[in-house]
Design a protein around this motif. Structure first.
Motif, PDB file in Angstrom:
ATOM      1  N   GLU A 268       0.832  -1.210   0.000  1.00  0.00           N
ATOM      2  CA  GLU A 268       0.000   0.000   0.000  1.00  0.00           C
ATOM      3  C   GLU A 268       0.861   1.252   0.000  1.00  0.00           C
ATOM      4  OE1 GLU A 268      -4.251  -0.088   1.955  1.00  0.00           O
ATOM      5  OE2 GLU A 268      -2.746  -0.788   3.394  1.00  0.00           O
ATOM      6  N   SER A 269       0.344   2.294  -0.664  1.00  0.00           N
ATOM      7  CA  SER A 269       0.990   3.620  -0.668  1.00  0.00           C
ATOM      8  C   SER A 269      -0.117   4.648  -0.420  1.00  0.00           C
ATOM      9  CB  SER A 269       1.689   3.891  -2.002  1.00  0.00           C
ATOM     10  OG  SER A 269       2.265   5.182  -1.989  1.00  0.00           O
ATOM     11  N   VAL A 270      -0.091   5.287   0.738  1.00  0.00           N
ATOM     12  CA  VAL A 270      -1.166   6.219   1.131  1.00  0.00           C
ATOM     13  C   VAL A 270      -0.555   7.495   1.695  1.00  0.00           C
ATOM     14  CG1 VAL A 270      -2.803   4.364   1.615  1.00  0.00           C
ATOM     15  CG2 VAL A 270      -1.300   5.207   3.433  1.00  0.00           C
ATOM     16  N   GLN A 271      -1.453   8.503   1.855  1.00  0.00           N
ATOM     17  CA  GLN A 271      -1.061   9.744   2.516  1.00  0.00           C
ATOM     18  C   GLN A 271      -1.548   9.706   3.962  1.00  0.00           C
ATOM     19  OE1 GLN A 271      -2.729  12.856  -0.036  1.00  0.00           O
ATOM     20  NE2 GLN A 271      -0.679  13.287  -0.793  1.00  0.00           N
ATOM     21  N   LEU A 272      -0.643   9.961   4.883  1.00  0.00           N
ATOM     22  CA  LEU A 272      -0.971   9.937   6.308  1.00  0.00           C
ATOM     23  C   LEU A 272      -0.675  11.296   6.939  1.00  0.00           C
ATOM     24  CD1 LEU A 272       0.481   6.445   7.296  1.00  0.00           C
ATOM     25  CD2 LEU A 272      -1.903   7.039   6.768  1.00  0.00           C
ATOM     26  N   ALA A 273      -1.458  11.645   7.972  1.00  0.00           N
ATOM     27  CA  ALA A 273      -1.292  12.926   8.672  1.00  0.00           C
ATOM     28  C   ALA A 273      -0.334  12.747   9.844  1.00  0.00           C
ATOM     29  CB  ALA A 273      -2.634  13.435   9.180  1.00  0.00           C
ATOM     30  N   PRO A 274       0.761  13.479   9.859  1.00  0.00           N
ATOM     31  CA  PRO A 274       1.689  13.396  10.997  1.00  0.00           C
ATOM     32  C   PRO A 274       1.102  14.093  12.227  1.00  0.00           C
ATOM     33  CG  PRO A 274       2.444  15.035   9.426  1.00  0.00           C
ATOM     34  CD  PRO A 274       1.243  14.395   8.816  1.00  0.00           C
ATOM     35  N   LEU A 275       1.445  13.540  13.403  1.00  0.00           N
ATOM     36  CA  LEU A 275       0.992  14.100  14.671  1.00  0.00           C
ATOM     37  C   LEU A 275       2.186  14.598  15.462  1.00  0.00           C
ATOM     38  CD1 LEU A 275      -1.544  11.297  15.701  1.00  0.00           C
ATOM     39  CD2 LEU A 275      -2.044  13.466  14.540  1.00  0.00           C
ATOM     40  N   VAL A 276       1.982  15.708  16.215  1.00  0.00           N
ATOM     41  CA  VAL A 276       3.070  16.297  16.994  1.00  0.00           C
ATOM     42  C   VAL A 276       2.908  15.897  18.448  1.00  0.00           C
ATOM     43  CG1 VAL A 276       4.180  18.436  17.727  1.00  0.00           C
ATOM     44  CG2 VAL A 276       3.240  18.232  15.409  1.00  0.00           C
ATOM     45  N   SER A 277       3.983  15.443  19.032  1.00  0.00           N
ATOM     46  CA  SER A 277       4.016  15.112  20.454  1.00  0.00           C
ATOM     47  C   SER A 277       5.020  16.032  21.135  1.00  0.00           C
ATOM     48  CB  SER A 277       4.404  13.650  20.652  1.00  0.00           C
ATOM     49  OG  SER A 277       4.590  13.363  22.026  1.00  0.00           O
ATOM     50  N   ILE A 278       4.586  16.624  22.296  1.00  0.00           N
ATOM     51  CA  ILE A 278       5.470  17.517  23.056  1.00  0.00           C
ATOM     52  C   ILE A 278       5.840  16.806  24.346  1.00  0.00           C
ATOM     53  CG2 ILE A 278       5.643  19.779  24.162  1.00  0.00           C
ATOM     54  CD1 ILE A 278       3.633  20.826  22.189  1.00  0.00           C
ATOM     55  N   THR A 279       7.094  16.900  24.714  1.00  0.00           N
ATOM     56  CA  THR A 279       7.607  16.179  25.878  1.00  0.00           C
ATOM     57  C   THR A 279       6.779  16.477  27.118  1.00  0.00           C
ATOM     58  OG1 THR A 279       9.839  16.247  24.947  1.00  0.00           O
ATOM     59  CG2 THR A 279       9.622  15.768  27.316  1.00  0.00           C
ATOM     60  N   ASP A 280       6.595  17.763  27.421  1.00  0.00           N
ATOM     61  CA  ASP A 280       5.729  18.165  28.537  1.00  0.00           C
ATOM     62  C   ASP A 280       4.436  18.706  27.933  1.00  0.00           C
ATOM     63  OD1 ASP A 280       7.561  17.495  30.526  1.00  0.00           O
ATOM     64  OD2 ASP A 280       8.621  19.395  30.258  1.00  0.00           O
ATOM     65  N   GLY A 281       3.490  17.803  27.640  1.00  0.00           N
ATOM     66  CA  GLY A 281       2.260  18.210  26.959  1.00  0.00           C
ATOM     67  C   GLY A 281       1.485  19.253  27.748  1.00  0.00           C
ATOM     68  N   VAL A 282       1.108  20.353  27.088  1.00  0.00           N
ATOM     69  CA  VAL A 282       0.355  21.442  27.713  1.00  0.00           C
ATOM     70  C   VAL A 282      -0.918  21.661  26.915  1.00  0.00           C
ATOM     71  CG1 VAL A 282       0.399  23.835  28.468  1.00  0.00           C
ATOM     72  CG2 VAL A 282       2.513  22.496  28.462  1.00  0.00           C
ATOM     73  N   ASP A 283      -2.058  21.719  27.611  1.00  0.00           N
ATOM     74  CA  ASP A 283      -3.332  21.844  26.935  1.00  0.00           C
ATOM     75  C   ASP A 283      -3.493  23.171  26.206  1.00  0.00           C
ATOM     76  OD1 ASP A 283      -4.005  19.375  27.867  1.00  0.00           O
ATOM     77  OD2 ASP A 283      -5.097  20.114  29.618  1.00  0.00           O
ATOM     78  N   VAL A 284      -2.810  24.214  26.679  1.00  0.00           N
ATOM     79  CA  VAL A 284      -2.997  25.542  26.090  1.00  0.00           C
ATOM     80  C   VAL A 284      -2.175  25.722  24.816  1.00  0.00           C
ATOM     81  CG1 VAL A 284      -3.588  26.630  28.271  1.00  0.00           C
ATOM     82  CG2 VAL A 284      -1.176  26.475  27.586  1.00  0.00           C
ATOM     83  N   ILE A 285      -1.405  24.697  24.416  1.00  0.00           N
ATOM     84  CA  ILE A 285      -0.577  24.789  23.210  1.00  0.00           C
ATOM     85  C   ILE A 285      -1.260  24.023  22.082  1.00  0.00           C
ATOM     86  CG2 ILE A 285       1.611  24.066  22.172  1.00  0.00           C
ATOM     87  CD1 ILE A 285       2.991  24.650  24.766  1.00  0.00           C
ATOM     88  N   THR A 286      -1.283  24.628  20.892  1.00  0.00           N
ATOM     89  CA  THR A 286      -1.801  23.948  19.703  1.00  0.00           C
ATOM     90  C   THR A 286      -0.686  23.864  18.660  1.00  0.00           C
ATOM     91  OG1 THR A 286      -2.598  26.034  18.750  1.00  0.00           O
ATOM     92  CG2 THR A 286      -4.149  24.795  20.098  1.00  0.00           C
TER      93      THR A 286
END
Length: 420
Positions: free
Chosen positions: A379-397
């Motif tokens: 298969e060859s598809v397009q996937l959406a990358p996700l960002v992970s932050i070490t100290d996840g903060v809810d107020v950050i997008t």
């Protein structure tokens, strides 16, 4: 003699037959009429009850008396068709009745020939009292005062007395007629026509009486006082907020003016605005409220309305966006029998949030992950990358450029053993 008796019997017999014939004819006529113009019964509703006591008397329980009635009538159809509601008048005759409580039968008076079958209600109970009229004095009652820096003079009212009319017992309760005047916020002479209120000895409103006139003209002098002065107040904000913090619109203070008292020479030369004690913003990172005193420019002044001011300051973090380039793409959920290929091995990450938090963020705190767990071999598809932050903060997008990347799953290459 015998001839006379026979003649008398003949006359009586003929008379009886004549009467019987007339009765029979009347019955036949009535039957014919009843068939062509039969009698009908109907009801007329919501008829006003006319109640009029003798001169010099007044009804004191008017609100307890039924104001309307219905009348049931009977007449021939031709009469019924001509009837209108105003052809029926319901009357309670009070003529000749003196003061006291009376039960009076209702009477229906008809403009056309018909029979009254019934009336509801059949009777009403009225309380009569002697009608009285007296002159009562008018009193001005100031319900609220003007600002402290203004004084109130002697009220003037025209006329000084009004006529109070009604039942004798109610009129006797009225001690005076009040004029209620509010001077709240008034900074000049009050002058207007104001409605009157009859009151008893305890200040309660007396109902059931009428006033003539119902309003009077009132004038109340309002003048500025010479021994006090109203001055605006302004918070004295000093210092600056730390980087990344800004003031919001939630800034307020109360009171916004104060009244000061002092010598006339000092009051005449006062500045238009007084400042509070300093309020520093240097160490503030969130909204706060503080109570501070008003600083007086002359020691001979005294604050009459309160020496302190409560100040509310709104503070929030400033929102910014930072760009992080060349962030490596990592695969998660990979299968051991597959290998994954993508042309886009690095992406750009945009991070939006409070400036103080973003100032502490570095590239090492970010991870860009692509989930390939659902990808099958070939298969060859397009996937959406996700960002992970070490100290996840809810107020950050976060957002990633590009938003989609091409990923291909291939079978893992195997090496054939070499035989000699």
């Amino acid at each position: 003699m015998k001839t006379q008796r026979t003649l008398r019997q003949m006359i009586v017999t003929n008379l009886i037959w004549l009467i019987a014939s007339l009765v029979l004819a009347f019955v036949v006529w009535m039957l014919a009429v009843s068939q062509s113009d039969p009698f009908e019964t109907w009801r007329v509703s919501n008829l006003p009850i006319h109640v009029a006591p003798d001169e010099g008397l007044i009804i004191t329980n008017q609100s307890d008396i039924s104001s309307t009635a219905w009348v049931q009538l009977r007449a021939q159809r031709s009469v019924h068709q001509l009837f209108a509601s105003d052809d029926v008048v319901v009357v309670a005759d009070l003529s000749g009745l003196g003061p006291g409580e009376h039960t009076v039968q209702l009477d229906a008076r008809l403009a056309r020939q018909a029979s009254v079958v019934g009336i509801s209600p059949r009777q009403i109970t009225v309380a009569l009292e002697v009608e009285e009229s007296q002159l009562k004095p008018v009193t001005v009652n100031i319900t609220s005062q003007p600002p402290l820096v203004y004084s109130v003079g002697e009220p003037q009212v025209d006329p000084l007395q009004v006529q109070v009319s009604g039942p004798e017992s109610r009129v006797a309760q009225v001690v005076e007629v009040d004029v209620l005047v509010s001077l709240d916020g008034q900074r000049s002479t009050f002058e207007d026509d104001v409605r009157l209120v009859p009151v008893d000895a305890d200040g309660n409103t007396v109902t059931g009486v009428t006033l003539n006139p119902q309003t009077v003209h009132v004038s109340v002098p309002v003048e500025a006082r010479s021994d006090v002065r109203e001055v605006r107040v302004q918070p004295n904000i000093t210092g600056e907020l730390a980087e990344g913090y800004v003031l919001t619109r939630d800034f307020d203070y109360n009171p916004k003016s104060v009244v000061v008292k002092g010598p006339a020479s000092v009051l005449a030369n006062l500045p238009g605005t007084f400042f509070t004690a300093p309020i520093s913003l240097s160490d503030k990172t969130s909204s706060f409220s503080v109570t501070v005193p008003v600083e007086l420019p002359d020691s001979r002044l005294t604050v009459v309305t309160g020496r302190t001011v409560t100040v509310t300051v709104g503070i929030e973090t400033q929102t910014v966006t930072r760009q992080f380039d060349h962030i490596a793409v990592e695969f998660i959920g990979s299968k051991t029998e597959l290998e994954y290929h993508t042309v886009t091995t690095e992406v750009t990450v945009l991070v939006t949030g409070p400036q103080p938090l973003l100032n502490q963020l570095s590239e090492n705190d970010l991870s860009v992950l692509v989930d390939v767990s659902d990808l099958a071999s070939g298969e060859s598809v397009q996937l959406a990358p996700l960002v992970s932050i070490t100290d996840g903060v809810d107020v950050i997008t976060t957002s990633v450029l590009p938003a989609l990347i091409d990923v291909e799953a291939r079978p893992l290459a195997t090496v054939e053993p070499v035989t000699g």
